[in-house]
Design an enzyme around this catalytic site. Structure first.
Site, PDB file in Angstrom:
ATOM      1  N   LYS A  25       0.972  -1.128  -0.080  1.00  0.00           N
ATOM      2  CA  LYS A  25      -0.252   0.041  -0.065  1.00  0.00           C
ATOM      3  C   LYS A  25       0.877   1.113   0.246  1.00  0.00           C
ATOM      4  O   LYS A  25       0.890   2.135  -0.842  1.00  0.00           O
ATOM      5  CB  LYS A  25      -0.965  -0.192   1.237  1.00  0.00           C
ATOM      6  CG  LYS A  25      -1.779   1.089   1.391  1.00  0.00           C
ATOM      7  CD  LYS A  25      -3.156   0.836   2.043  1.00  0.00           C
ATOM      8  CE  LYS A  25      -3.108   0.774   3.739  1.00  0.00           C
ATOM      9  NZ  LYS A  25      -2.828   1.862   4.321  1.00  0.00           N
ATOM     10  N   SER A  26       1.820   1.146   0.882  1.00  0.00           N
ATOM     11  CA  SER A  26       2.733   2.473   0.981  1.00  0.00           C
ATOM     12  C   SER A  26       3.467   2.812  -0.371  1.00  0.00           C
ATOM     13  O   SER A  26       3.567   4.046  -0.759  1.00  0.00           O
ATOM     14  CB  SER A  26       3.806   2.359   1.987  1.00  0.00           C
ATOM     15  OG  SER A  26       3.002   2.074   3.221  1.00  0.00           O
ATOM     16  N   ARG A  30       2.945   5.902  -3.290  1.00  0.00           N
ATOM     17  CA  ARG A  30       3.979   6.742  -3.744  1.00  0.00           C
ATOM     18  C   ARG A  30       4.277   6.748  -5.244  1.00  0.00           C
ATOM     19  O   ARG A  30       4.796   7.559  -5.800  1.00  0.00           O
ATOM     20  CB  ARG A  30       5.241   6.452  -2.894  1.00  0.00           C
ATOM     21  CG  ARG A  30       5.051   6.991  -1.444  1.00  0.00           C
ATOM     22  CD  ARG A  30       5.935   6.117  -0.539  1.00  0.00           C
ATOM     23  NE  ARG A  30       6.214   6.587   0.972  1.00  0.00           N
ATOM     24  CZ  ARG A  30       5.131   6.606   1.786  1.00  0.00           C
ATOM     25  NH1 ARG A  30       4.167   5.717   1.541  1.00  0.00           N
ATOM     26  NH2 ARG A  30       5.393   6.915   3.029  1.00  0.00           N
ATOM     27  N   GLN A 173       4.929   9.219   7.343  1.00  0.00           N
ATOM     28  CA  GLN A 173       4.210  10.050   6.528  1.00  0.00           C
ATOM     29  C   GLN A 173       4.395  11.635   6.845  1.00  0.00           C
ATOM     30  O   GLN A 173       4.481  12.379   5.814  1.00  0.00           O
ATOM     31  CB  GLN A 173       2.678   9.882   7.191  1.00  0.00           C
ATOM     32  CG  GLN A 173       2.029   8.574   6.705  1.00  0.00           C
ATOM     33  CD  GLN A 173       0.694   8.223   7.312  1.00  0.00           C
ATOM     34  OE1 GLN A 173      -0.063   9.045   8.081  1.00  0.00           O
ATOM     35  NE2 GLN A 173       0.110   7.253   6.784  1.00  0.00           N
ATOM     36  N   ASP A 319       2.140  -1.103  11.982  1.00  0.00           N
ATOM     37  CA  ASP A 319       0.779  -1.580  11.352  1.00  0.00           C
ATOM     38  C   ASP A 319       0.467  -3.221  11.753  1.00  0.00           C
ATOM     39  O   ASP A 319      -0.684  -3.534  11.424  1.00  0.00           O
ATOM     40  CB  ASP A 319       0.601  -1.262   9.848  1.00  0.00           C
ATOM     41  CG  ASP A 319       0.707   0.125   9.660  1.00  0.00           C
ATOM     42  OD1 ASP A 319       0.488   0.980  10.576  1.00  0.00           O
ATOM     43  OD2 ASP A 319       1.063   0.278   8.363  1.00  0.00           O
ATOM     44  N   ARG A 350      -5.981   1.465  18.292  1.00  0.00           N
ATOM     45  CA  ARG A 350      -5.783   0.063  18.186  1.00  0.00           C
ATOM     46  C   ARG A 350      -5.488  -0.614  19.363  1.00  0.00           C
ATOM     47  O   ARG A 350      -5.585  -1.794  19.569  1.00  0.00           O
ATOM     48  CB  ARG A 350      -4.907  -0.145  16.802  1.00  0.00           C
ATOM     49  CG  ARG A 350      -5.345   0.266  15.420  1.00  0.00           C
ATOM     50  CD  ARG A 350      -4.241  -0.087  14.555  1.00  0.00           C
ATOM     51  NE  ARG A 350      -4.997   0.258  12.954  1.00  0.00           N
ATOM     52  CZ  ARG A 350      -4.391   0.267  12.014  1.00  0.00           C
ATOM     53  NH1 ARG A 350      -2.839   0.442  11.878  1.00  0.00           N
ATOM     54  NH2 ARG A 350      -4.990   0.581  10.678  1.00  0.00           N
TER      55      ARG A 350
END
Ligand code: SPQ
Length: 439
Positions: A25-26, A30, A173, A319, A350
């Site tokens: 995903k990251s 990008r 981020q 994560d 979380r």
């Protein structure tokens, strides 16, 4: 009327076979961002066709970038160049995606047009001052709500200047947002991090031919350069693989190979933590693919033991804690996590949400301000709330492998933000999880 999706995971089973989880995903976010501001045509394969990365893609299309695909993870981005983005005619809705919103704050601060960033209820609660405050120091004009949350209004035509910034929290981020703004700033932008965080932005900028200097915990770039289009092969996401690394570790008689997983050392904390707990994970056929290390991961079930999780591993596994708490629930003895207060400001809190869910399943899980103490035990049957958080939903599905009865999980639609096809793949590998749709 929107459909709600719940999961019902049947107890027991083993995970066996070979699988390829979806793209990282990251890196997918990008690839769209850098491909869009590069000169020339960037071809991407392995792109994650899930809601978060597609939200980033939608935003760049709204800013006039032509993208063919994605089809089967393949996509062609016709780069608009550093100064070729166009003013969006409407707010950019980034759904559930913190990465899209924070990185775009940086990139859009350097544009000649105004923009507005919005998101869903979860994203609209997440803290944004961590990016807006240093961006203002760079000369950006950027507004949030009084609480420091979205909607975010960015005023264009500002002249940015580089700053030398030490991050107060370890955040890829924030680092990435400042580097993206730094591309448009006069002079040098330096970011120093208190602990290593994922470095995909730095690696990808280098891949697009943009010079940057890395010295210890500091990264520096000079504004005013250009990016040259390239080819990108996105590895599969270790954060998605993590559910099966834990599942195969805790379910007796499991043996799994996960193929083509990104093993960037800034992301492999989950492997280190599971190994400290006694897991058997082998890294096979390590290779470099487009500037990122990749390998096949073989995992065989093993009894786990509770540990004190080393704080230096926390940002490298940030994560993965929802599913690591499930591993802890299946381990012998106590697992103690500290130094992870960041978990409270993700798609959900979380720490609290996992402690509540594990508690509902009969596990002694005690939340602390910056972590949790989990005592391994017998996972029972019951109903848990995911609070619309994809990683919580998948973590509790995995917990069923060791539960005494079914686990029902509320509100799982957001699994599509990061892991489309999760239930189908889980079923193929041996976890009996059903999707229940209702109005
Ligand atoms: O994009 P989003 O919503 O912030 O996603 C999460 C996730 O669990 O998928 C966090 F909730 O991943 C972040 C990660 O926690 C993705 C990310 C990145 O791509 O740069 C960095 C991490 O966030 P942070 O705040 O530590 O920089």
């Amino acid at each position: 009327m929107t459909m709600k999706i719940d999961y019902v995971a049947a107890p027991g089973g083993a995970l066996r076979g070979r699988a390829r989880v979806p793209g990282d995903k990251s890196i997918s976010h990008r690839s769209v961002m850098l491909g869009s501001i590069a000169e020339g045509v960037t071809r991407v394969s392995g792109f994650l066709e899930a809601e978060d990365a597609l939200a980033t893609l939608g935003a760049f299309r709204q800013m006039g970038v032509t993208v063919e695909g994605p089809v089967d993870g393949r996509m062609t981005i016709h780069g608009a160049g550093m100064h070729g983005l166009k003013a969006p005619s409407e707010p950019l809705n980034l759904g559930n995606s913190g990465t899209s919103m924070r990185l775009l704050c940086g990139l859009l601060s350097g544009q000649p047009f105004d923009s507005v960033l919005t998101g869903d209820a979860s994203l609209s609660r997440r803290p944004m001052r961590r990016v807006t405050e240093p961006l203002r120091r760079m000369g950006a004009t950027i507004e949030t709500t009084a609480e420091g949350t979205a909607p975010i209004r960015i005023f264009g035509k500002q002249s940015l200047h580089g700053i030398d910034y030490r991050l107060p929290v370890a955040s890829a981020q924030v680092k990435s947002a400042l580097l993206l703004a730094g591309l448009y700033a006069q002079g040098e932008t330096s970011v120093e991090e208190p602990a290593p965080t994922r470095d995909h932005t730095e690696r990808m900028l280098a891949g697009f031919g943009y010079p940057l200097r890395r010295e210890g915990s500091r990264v520096t770039l000079q504004g005013g350069g250009k990016l040259t289009a390239t080819e990108l092969d996105v590895p599969t996401d270790i954060s998605s693989a993590a559910f099966f690394l834990v599942g195969a570790s805790i379910a007796p008689d499991s043996e799994l190979v996960l193929e083509h997983v990104g093993i960037n050392p800034t992301r492999t904390g989950v492997i280190d933590i599971l190994r400290l707990m006694g897991a058997k994970i082998e890294v096979l056929d390590s290779r470099m693919v487009g500037g990122e290390p990749v390998a096949d991961l073989k995992v065989v079930s093993r009894p786990l033991r509770g540990i004190q999780i080393p704080e230096k591993l926390v940002p490298l596994a940030i994560d993965e804690f929802p599913v690591l708490f499930v591993a802890a629930a299946c381990a012998e003895g106590e697992t103690v996590l500290t130094g992870a207060a960041e978990l409270r400001v993700k798609e959900s809190d979380r720490i609290q949400v996992m402690a509540d869910g594990l508690g509902a399943l009969g596990i002694d899980a005690c939340p602390t301000p910056d972590g949790m103490i989990v005592r391994g035990g017998r996972i029972g049957s019951g109903r848990v709330a995911s609070h619309g958080d994809h990683r919580i939903a998948m973590a509790f599905a995995i917990a069923a492998l060791r539960a005494s009865g079914p686990i029902e999980i509320d509100d799982c639609a957001n699994v599509n933000t990061s892991f489309p096809g999760f239930t189908e793949l889980a079923r193929r590998l041996g976890l009996n999880v059903e999707v229940v749709r209702h109005a």
